[in-house]
Design an enzyme around this catalytic site. Structure first.
Site, short mmCIF file in Angstrom:
data_model
loop_
_atom_site.label_atom_id
_atom_site.label_comp_id
_atom_site.label_asym_id
_atom_site.label_seq_id
_atom_site.Cartn_x
_atom_site.Cartn_y
_atom_site.Cartn_z
N ARG A 172 0.86 -1.12 0.23
CA ARG A 172 0.03 0.09 0.07
C ARG A 172 0.75 1.28 0.01
O ARG A 172 0.32 2.33 0.56
CB ARG A 172 -1.02 -0.05 1.25
CG ARG A 172 -1.99 -1.10 1.17
CD ARG A 172 -2.93 -1.32 -0.18
NE ARG A 172 -3.64 -2.60 0.09
CZ ARG A 172 -3.44 -3.49 -0.73
NH1 ARG A 172 -2.22 -3.97 -1.40
NH2 ARG A 172 -4.13 -4.48 -0.71
N SER A 222 -11.46 -1.22 2.52
CA SER A 222 -10.89 -1.53 3.66
C SER A 222 -10.22 -0.39 4.52
O SER A 222 -9.38 0.31 4.03
CB SER A 222 -9.85 -2.71 3.41
OG SER A 222 -8.94 -3.13 4.18
N GLU A 292 -5.38 2.10 6.14
CA GLU A 292 -5.06 2.05 4.97
C GLU A 292 -5.81 3.30 4.17
O GLU A 292 -5.46 3.65 3.25
CB GLU A 292 -5.58 0.88 4.12
CG GLU A 292 -5.58 0.79 2.89
CD GLU A 292 -6.06 -0.73 2.54
OE1 GLU A 292 -6.80 -0.77 1.37
OE2 GLU A 292 -5.45 -1.78 2.77
#
Length: 300
Positions: A172, A222, A292
């Protein structure tokens, strides 16, 4: 900020003033931005950045606003949205995609041309720019696996091309997260494949996503990065937090890694619930949950 002067100088670009960002975010939350701009070409993006630089106006880019929370106080300065920049073209085994194109649409163009490697992304709702920026991934695949290069507009108005190696992709993360820039266009390298096999895998992943994720409610996707050695959803379940409501937000009863907007939630509801989850998981399991989702903007 002189609105009339801005409209007169940026005549070909759609500008909205004091626009609530809740109209654009996937969570349906977020306060107003001073000016929201919708460029259609690279030259219009360059003009926007130059205007902001010469008038000392802060600016930032939102992709598809899917993995994002904008605080209730909104954003000062200019927000640039690239939703009109969505051209996708194919040359042999490469796909060239403008930053505003949807990741899902790109995977279907790959399917149409019998190109494999992008199936993992068929259910990710973000834009290409955002996906490259955060090295988006799902079901064992990541952007870095198919990425060839990207053209980026830097803060000083120059355009730079970054290769896969120069992007320093990790979980990420990409190198361009550490600079103030705008993704313009990316190139992906895929392999020739069999249409029926690609289509079958995309259908399987789409069904898996629809069965496990709370797509019936607004959400930011998410919320947390996966902590090493753990599954975020299971940690939240084991802590007894699944289903917890906080204002109009709720930890999804379908997937504990998601926070859904069930009743006119505010961004503050989201941010406070995220902080509560992090605190409880740290106290119970000594695990630090990192977000995230991007959280930006000002408090109300």
């Amino acid at each position: 900020m002189n609105k009339i002067e801005m409209m007169n100088e940026l005549t070909d670009i759609t500008l909205l003033f004091d626009e609530p960002l809740m109209n654009f975010t996937f969570t349906k939350t977020g306060g107003p931005v001073d000016v929201l701009a919708f460029p259609k070409t690279k030259m219009e993006i360059i003009a926007l950045v130059e205007y902001c630089r010469s008038h000392e106006i802060p600016w930032l880019v939102l992709g598809n606003a899917s993995n994002l929370i904008v605080r209730d106080g909104g954003i000062r300065g200019m927000v640039i949205m690239l939703e009109h920049m969505k051209q996708i073209s194919v040359s042999k085994n490469q796909i060239v995609v403008e930053a505003g194109a949807k990741l899902i649409d790109t995977t279907y163009v790959a399917l149409e041309h019998d190109l494999t490697g992008f199936e993992f992304a068929c259910g990710i709702p973000g834009s290409i720019g955002g996906a490259v920026y955060m090295n988006a991934g799902a079901y064992g695949g990541e952007i870095k696996d198919v990425f060839a290069s990207v053209d980026v507009l830097l803060e000083d108005g120059t355009i730079k091309t970054f290769t896969n190696e120069e992007m320093a992709f990790s979980y990420r993360h990409s190198a361009i997260q550490d600079m103030h820039c705008i993704v313009l266009e990316a190139i992906f390298s895929l392999e020739e494949g069999e249409n029926s096999v690609i289509k079958s895998q995309m259908a399987e992943l789409t069904e898996l996503r629809e069965s496990k994720q709370p797509l019936e409610y607004p959400s930011c996707g998410s919320v947390f990065k996966r902590p090493e050695g753990h599954f975020t959803g299971k940690l939240i379940q084991d802590a007894g937090l699944q289903g917890l409501k906080w204002g109009g937000a709720q930890i999804s009863e379908k997937h504990a890694g998601f926070i859904v907007n069930i009743d006119h939630a505010t961004a503050t509801d989201y941010v406070e619930l995220i902080a509560h989850i992090q605190q409880v998981i740290k106290e119970k399991f000594d695990v630090v949950l990192e977000t995230e989702v991007r959280i930006i903007g000002e408090e109300r």
